[in-house]
Write a protein that holds these residues in place. Structure first.
Motif, PDB file in Angstrom:
ATOM      1  N   SER A  21       0.839  -1.195   0.000  1.00 47.69           N
ATOM      2  CA  SER A  21       0.000   0.000   0.000  1.00 47.69           C
ATOM      3  C   SER A  21       0.873   1.244   0.000  1.00 47.69           C
ATOM      4  O   SER A  21       1.985   1.229   0.538  1.00 47.69           O
ATOM      5  CB  SER A  21      -0.918   0.013   1.220  1.00 47.69           C
ATOM      6  OG  SER A  21      -1.847  -1.050   1.161  1.00 47.69           O
ATOM      7  N   GLN A  23       0.371   5.363   0.800  1.00 46.96           N
ATOM      8  CA  GLN A  23      -0.501   6.439   1.271  1.00 46.96           C
ATOM      9  C   GLN A  23       0.152   7.776   0.972  1.00 46.96           C
ATOM     10  O   GLN A  23       1.274   8.037   1.429  1.00 46.96           O
ATOM     11  CB  GLN A  23      -0.752   6.307   2.766  1.00 46.96           C
ATOM     12  CG  GLN A  23      -1.581   7.433   3.351  1.00 46.96           C
ATOM     13  CD  GLN A  23      -3.026   7.397   2.869  1.00 46.96           C
ATOM     14  OE1 GLN A  23      -3.752   6.446   3.098  1.00 46.96           O
ATOM     15  NE2 GLN A  23      -3.450   8.463   2.177  1.00 46.96           N
ATOM     16  N   SER A  70      -3.971  -1.013  -8.139  1.00 46.89           N
ATOM     17  CA  SER A  70      -5.255  -0.340  -7.952  1.00 46.89           C
ATOM     18  C   SER A  70      -5.019   0.952  -7.182  1.00 46.89           C
ATOM     19  O   SER A  70      -3.924   1.183  -6.657  1.00 46.89           O
ATOM     20  CB  SER A  70      -6.239  -1.248  -7.194  1.00 46.89           C
ATOM     21  OG  SER A  70      -5.745  -1.543  -5.891  1.00 46.89           O
ATOM     22  N   ARG A  71      -6.058   1.788  -7.124  1.00 55.32           N
ATOM     23  CA  ARG A  71      -5.950   3.034  -6.385  1.00 55.32           C
ATOM     24  C   ARG A  71      -7.314   3.453  -5.881  1.00 55.32           C
ATOM     25  O   ARG A  71      -8.343   3.064  -6.437  1.00 55.32           O
ATOM     26  CB  ARG A  71      -5.326   4.138  -7.245  1.00 55.32           C
ATOM     27  CG  ARG A  71      -6.137   4.494  -8.471  1.00 55.32           C
ATOM     28  CD  ARG A  71      -5.388   5.487  -9.347  1.00 55.32           C
ATOM     29  NE  ARG A  71      -5.385   6.827  -8.759  1.00 55.32           N
ATOM     30  CZ  ARG A  71      -4.700   7.847  -9.290  1.00 55.32           C
ATOM     31  NH1 ARG A  71      -3.965   7.671 -10.378  1.00 55.32           N
ATOM     32  NH2 ARG A  71      -4.745   9.040  -8.718  1.00 55.32           N
ATOM     33  N   ASP A  72      -7.279   4.250  -4.824  1.00 56.31           N
ATOM     34  CA  ASP A  72      -8.496   4.842  -4.269  1.00 56.31           C
ATOM     35  C   ASP A  72      -8.296   6.342  -4.318  1.00 56.31           C
ATOM     36  O   ASP A  72      -7.569   6.899  -3.488  1.00 56.31           O
ATOM     37  CB  ASP A  72      -8.708   4.341  -2.836  1.00 56.31           C
ATOM     38  CG  ASP A  72     -10.004   4.843  -2.231  1.00 56.31           C
ATOM     39  OD1 ASP A  72     -10.487   5.933  -2.626  1.00 56.31           O
ATOM     40  OD2 ASP A  72     -10.548   4.174  -1.341  1.00 56.31           O
ATOM     41  N   ASN A  73      -8.904   6.992  -5.299  1.00 54.22           N
ATOM     42  CA  ASN A  73      -8.678   8.424  -5.494  1.00 54.22           C
ATOM     43  C   ASN A  73      -9.175   9.250  -4.308  1.00 54.22           C
ATOM     44  O   ASN A  73      -8.584  10.275  -3.968  1.00 54.22           O
ATOM     45  CB  ASN A  73      -9.368   8.889  -6.776  1.00 54.22           C
ATOM     46  CG  ASN A  73      -8.715   8.317  -8.020  1.00 54.22           C
ATOM     47  OD1 ASN A  73      -7.527   8.019  -8.024  1.00 54.22           O
ATOM     48  ND2 ASN A  73      -9.494   8.145  -9.074  1.00 54.22           N
ATOM     49  N   ALA A  74     -10.239   8.818  -3.676  1.00 53.99           N
ATOM     50  CA  ALA A  74     -10.785   9.582  -2.554  1.00 53.99           C
ATOM     51  C   ALA A  74      -9.859   9.552  -1.343  1.00 53.99           C
ATOM     52  O   ALA A  74      -9.809  10.501  -0.559  1.00 53.99           O
ATOM     53  CB  ALA A  74     -12.154   9.027  -2.178  1.00 53.99           C
ATOM     54  N   ARG A  75      -9.131   8.468  -1.200  1.00 52.70           N
ATOM     55  CA  ARG A  75      -8.247   8.317  -0.040  1.00 52.70           C
ATOM     56  C   ARG A  75      -6.788   8.562  -0.370  1.00 52.70           C
ATOM     57  O   ARG A  75      -5.928   8.429   0.503  1.00 52.70           O
ATOM     58  CB  ARG A  75      -8.415   6.916   0.556  1.00 52.70           C
ATOM     59  CG  ARG A  75      -9.827   6.652   1.049  1.00 52.70           C
ATOM     60  CD  ARG A  75      -9.947   5.284   1.705  1.00 52.70           C
ATOM     61  NE  ARG A  75     -11.310   5.042   2.195  1.00 52.70           N
ATOM     62  CZ  ARG A  75     -11.666   3.954   2.856  1.00 52.70           C
ATOM     63  NH1 ARG A  75     -10.791   3.015   3.103  1.00 52.70           N
ATOM     64  NH2 ARG A  75     -12.916   3.819   3.258  1.00 52.70           N
ATOM     65  N   ASN A  76      -6.494   8.874  -1.637  1.00 47.98           N
ATOM     66  CA  ASN A  76      -5.108   9.118  -2.071  1.00 47.98           C
ATOM     67  C   ASN A  76      -4.204   7.937  -1.750  1.00 47.98           C
ATOM     68  O   ASN A  76      -3.080   8.099  -1.257  1.00 47.98           O
ATOM     69  CB  ASN A  76      -4.546  10.397  -1.427  1.00 47.98           C
ATOM     70  CG  ASN A  76      -5.220  11.645  -1.939  1.00 47.98           C
ATOM     71  OD1 ASN A  76      -5.652  11.704  -3.091  1.00 47.98           O
ATOM     72  ND2 ASN A  76      -5.331  12.645  -1.095  1.00 47.98           N
ATOM     73  N   THR A  77      -4.699   6.756  -2.017  1.00 46.64           N
ATOM     74  CA  THR A  77      -3.907   5.556  -1.773  1.00 46.64           C
ATOM     75  C   THR A  77      -3.766   4.730  -3.051  1.00 46.64           C
ATOM     76  O   THR A  77      -4.598   4.797  -3.945  1.00 46.64           O
ATOM     77  CB  THR A  77      -4.539   4.661  -0.699  1.00 46.64           C
ATOM     78  OG1 THR A  77      -5.863   4.288  -1.121  1.00 46.64           O
ATOM     79  CG2 THR A  77      -4.622   5.378   0.629  1.00 46.64           C
ATOM     80  N   ASN A  79      -2.392   0.652  -4.319  1.00 51.53           N
ATOM     81  CA  ASN A  79      -2.084  -0.688  -3.836  1.00 51.53           C
ATOM     82  C   ASN A  79      -1.484  -1.543  -4.950  1.00 51.53           C
ATOM     83  O   ASN A  79      -1.741  -1.316  -6.134  1.00 51.53           O
ATOM     84  CB  ASN A  79      -3.350  -1.377  -3.324  1.00 51.53           C
ATOM     85  CG  ASN A  79      -3.976  -0.647  -2.159  1.00 51.53           C
ATOM     86  OD1 ASN A  79      -3.432  -0.614  -1.061  1.00 51.53           O
ATOM     87  ND2 ASN A  79      -5.116  -0.018  -2.397  1.00 51.53           N
TER      88      ASN A  79
END
Length: 120
Positions: A21, A23, A70-77, A79
């Motif tokens: 991950s 962050q 993968s990524r989570d744009n809302a959490r700026n993370t 993986n």
């Protein structure tokens, strides 16, 4: 200022799995692309996988079918799911992100790296 912090590295047996991950934190307006690179002892740093803000992915041939970014744009993370690991995957893995700190200004940032060791 933007910081990238990786986590999830470790020691795993051949055939095993790990999930890395990344962050991102700090003065982030938006993140363009995120990527994972790796550097094995005595070798140059190489691209593993990248993903754009729109979700377009690119993989090194050596990891296709085994790794998933993968990524989570809302959490700026971001993986990196690594399956079917091989000894040759052993390296320090680095997260890289192209970050807009304003609507028009972007810079590349690197994390500090996390060690992945694949060994029996």
């Amino acid at each position: 200022q933007v910081q990238l912090v990786e986590s999830g590295g470790g020691l795993v047996q051949p055939g095993g799995s790990l999930r890395l991950s990344c962050q991102a934190s700090g003065s982030i307006f938006s993140i363009n692309y995120m990527g994972w690179y790796r550097q094995a002892p005595g070798k140059q740093r190489e691209l593993v996988a990248t993903i754009t803000s729109g979700g377009n992915m690119n993989y090194a041939d050596s990891v296709k079918g085994r790794f998933t970014i993968s990524r989570d744009n809302a959490r700026n993370t971001g993986n990196l799911q690594m399956n079917s690991l091989k000894p040759e995957d052993t390296a320090v893995y680095y997260c890289k992100a192209s970050v807009f700190t304003t609507w028009s200004t972007a810079h590349d940032y690197w994390g500090q790296g996390t060690q992945v060791t694949v060994s029996s």
